[in-house]
Design an enzyme around this catalytic site. Structure first.
Site, PDB file in Angstrom:
ATOM      1  N   TYR A  66      -1.697  -0.950  10.147  1.00 31.21           N
ATOM      2  CA  TYR A  66      -1.837  -1.273   8.728  1.00 31.21           C
ATOM      3  C   TYR A  66      -0.575  -0.907   7.952  1.00 31.21           C
ATOM      4  CZ  TYR A  66      -3.724  -1.057   3.948  1.00 31.21           C
ATOM      5  OH  TYR A  66      -3.935  -1.217   2.608  1.00 31.21           O
ATOM      6  N   SER A  85       0.847  -1.198   0.000  1.00 35.27           N
ATOM      7  CA  SER A  85       0.000   0.000   0.000  1.00 35.27           C
ATOM      8  C   SER A  85       0.875   1.237   0.000  1.00 35.27           C
ATOM      9  CB  SER A  85      -0.908   0.018   1.232  1.00 35.27           C
ATOM     10  OG  SER A  85      -1.542   1.266   1.385  1.00 35.27           O
TER      11      SER A  85
END
Length: 260
Positions: free
Chosen positions: A166, A151
């Site tokens: 995350y 990401s």
């Protein structure tokens, strides 16, 4: 089954895509893209019924062999059993897309041990389990392609949809891929990452208000929000014949947000 010399992709080949049953997710789009390009596809998802449904959909649309498997990727024994089943039912296992993951918008000062471990367990440990199981098959056949779905949050230090836990887990996937590239290269296996930015997926759904979209568009030189197909296309390239000399690299699929 068509055989191939070491390090060359066999004509008949299978790719595993984890987290591939979300209706508007990167995994599902990747399963479709790979099947369209001639891959047999193993669809893995926590939701077994959804995984079977997507596998049937892909098979019907493209005429490729598929299977849908319900798996919690944090279950190491389950991951190895899934790969064993794939080896028995589908053509030679060549590709793996580590897409399964969960987000965590919790600010760092509020993150509990439970939340931290939950995110790391799915996003990182899950990738470790399925990768080790799949890589053993790839190494035995002397050919393989691994792609980790990371990401932009891993590179920019979080964002709107994923914060500390995350971002840390996705950053770990980048290092994991580079290590795999070094260690598994002699076995004919490449390992790379894609790092999506603002992509219109189910994770973003509900949070992507029109106001927020306009702010994002100001940061994107390409002038639009990314689609799951934008990411799936890069993944398919890295898994395919033209990606054989790329390993240990990260493709930033972000519409130019890092240079805006």
């Amino acid at each position: 089954m068509t055989s191939a010399t070491p390090h060359e992709l066999p004509t008949e080949r299978t790719a595993i895509v984890t987290g591939a049953a979300s209706p508007r997710g990167i995994g599902r789009a990747t399963a479709h893209r790979l099947a369209r390009e001639g891959w047999a596809v193993a669809v893995i998802d926590l939701d077994e019924n959804a995984a079977r449904s997507v596998a049937a959909e892909v098979a019907e649309n493209y005429g490729q062999a598929t299977c849908g498997i319900g798996l919690d990727v944090t279950d190491r024994a389950g991951a190895f059993a899934a790969v064993e089943r794939i080896n028995a039912e589908l053509p030679q296992l060549v590709g793996l897309v580590n897409n399964a993951g969960i987000s965590s918008p919790t600010p760092f000062l509020e993150v509990t041990d439970e939340e931290w471990r939950r995110v790391i367990d799915v996003n990182l440990h899950g990738a470790f389990h399925i990768t080790q199981a799949a890589a053993r098959t790839m190494a035995a056949n002397e050919v393989g392609r691994i792609v980790n779905v990371a990401s932009a949050s891993a590179q920019r230090g979080g964002g709107v949809y994923g914060r500390a836990a995350y971002s840390a887990s996705k950053a770990a996937l980048l290092g994991f891929a580079r290590t795999l590239a070094r260690e598994l290269g002699p076995h004919g296996i490449t390992a790379n990452s894609v790092s999506p930015g603002s992509i219109d997926t189910d994770i973003m759904g509900g949070r992507l208000s029109e106001d927020r979209k306009q702010v994002l568009l100001q940061e994107l030189p390409v002038g639009r929000i990314g689609t799951v197909d934008d990411v799936a296309g890069v993944i398919a390239f890295l898994l395919g014949p033209d990606g054989g000399y790329l390993t240990g690299v990260t493709y930033d699929v972000n519409g130019g947000s890092h240079i805006a």
